[in-house]
Design an enzyme around this catalytic site. Sequence first.
Site, mmCIF file in Angstrom:
data_model
loop_
_atom_site.group_PDB
_atom_site.id
_atom_site.type_symbol
_atom_site.label_atom_id
_atom_site.label_comp_id
_atom_site.label_asym_id
_atom_site.label_seq_id
_atom_site.Cartn_x
_atom_site.Cartn_y
_atom_site.Cartn_z
ATOM 1 N N ASP A 1 -11.734 -6.537 -3.715
ATOM 2 C CA ASP A 1 -12.558 -4.909 -1.857
ATOM 3 C C ASP A 1 -13.183 -5.902 -1.473
ATOM 4 O O ASP A 1 -13.283 -7.230 -1.584
ATOM 5 C CB ASP A 1 -13.907 -4.709 -2.796
ATOM 6 C CG ASP A 1 -14.220 -2.824 -3.630
ATOM 7 O OD1 ASP A 1 -12.515 -2.995 -3.473
ATOM 8 O OD2 ASP A 1 -14.784 -2.304 -4.025
ATOM 9 N N ARG A 2 -13.179 -5.437 -0.376
ATOM 10 C CA ARG A 2 -13.316 -5.713 1.179
ATOM 11 C C ARG A 2 -14.623 -6.995 1.537
ATOM 12 O O ARG A 2 -15.093 -7.421 1.789
ATOM 13 C CB ARG A 2 -13.144 -5.068 2.057
ATOM 14 C CG ARG A 2 -13.372 -5.745 3.934
ATOM 15 C CD ARG A 2 -13.440 -4.596 4.954
ATOM 16 N NE ARG A 2 -14.710 -3.438 4.567
ATOM 17 C CZ ARG A 2 -15.740 -4.021 5.535
ATOM 18 N NH1 ARG A 2 -15.996 -4.881 6.167
ATOM 19 N NH2 ARG A 2 -16.522 -3.369 5.073
#
Length: 322
Positions: free
Chosen positions: A149-150
């Site tokens: 995930d970012r």
Amino acid sequence: MRSRTRIPPAPLPQVDGIDPVRLRLPTVRDGRWPDLGSYLTERYAGTRGAESMARLLRDGRILGPGGRVLRADDPYEPGAYLWFHRDMDPEPDVPFPIRVVYRDAHLLVVDKPHFLATTPRGSHIVQTALARLRSELDLPELSPAHRLDRLTAGLVMFSIRPEDRGAYQGLFQERRVGKEYEALAVHDPAVELPRTVRSRIEKVRGIIGASEVPGGEPNAETSLELLDTAGGLGRYRLVPHTGRTHQLRVHMNGLGLPILGDPVYPEVTDPAPDDFRRPLQLLARTLAFTDPVTGLAHRFESGLELLAWRDRAAWEAGPPAA
């Protein structure tokens, strides 16, 4: 045996480390779209890409096999491929370096910082680990073995050679990688740990958060352990046994222990894209596996730390560059 359609080579080079978008036209042959323009107009109608696609066509920036420029009035060719580079809105620079943890002829392992997407998606194109590493390390054929995930920091693996990509991606698809995460959240003595959480997590397209379905057939499993406590916070080890969207964040939130800095669980806060304060205190700490190409046994550990554990005020304030 099912035949495979041969994909022609892309007639466009990478730009800023980003491959061109490849689009295959549907194989429908009923005359529904008399020309290419009518298909693309219908496909992108009502989306942010409608105006951009019309501009790409008008400017001759959509190419077919062999580099042929395609126009709106060109005949619709069922099953044909076309390529283009998307118009990219300005992206805020993510002011954190990517640290190389390991590199050989086949494999690259890095420590991805918070706020940096792994691969291009949505509004994050150039400011992604893939684009930056392709450029910084001069590895134009680099590809991700998995995604992080970012908002999550920590270890990410990339395949250096296209011929090795399937082998490394298969490690994750077949769950042959041992993964451990570290997270910070409020400490609640009433939550009994260690424990294993099993539940059904579903993600609806267009909704930012995933949710647990009460009574649903479990499709997500996480083992959780409390490692330490300080200043009202707990430091937790999380071991995912499955890979559902936002699984660790959803399971922690479900226990009443939302991860510190989470902008989605339990409440969507939607910080600005250039607000680098209060990063999500979730770290991909370790990866362990047998290399499917070299046969070597690997165990990698992140060199990053969760800042709020050491300095809550610095975590709140964010970096000077912000």
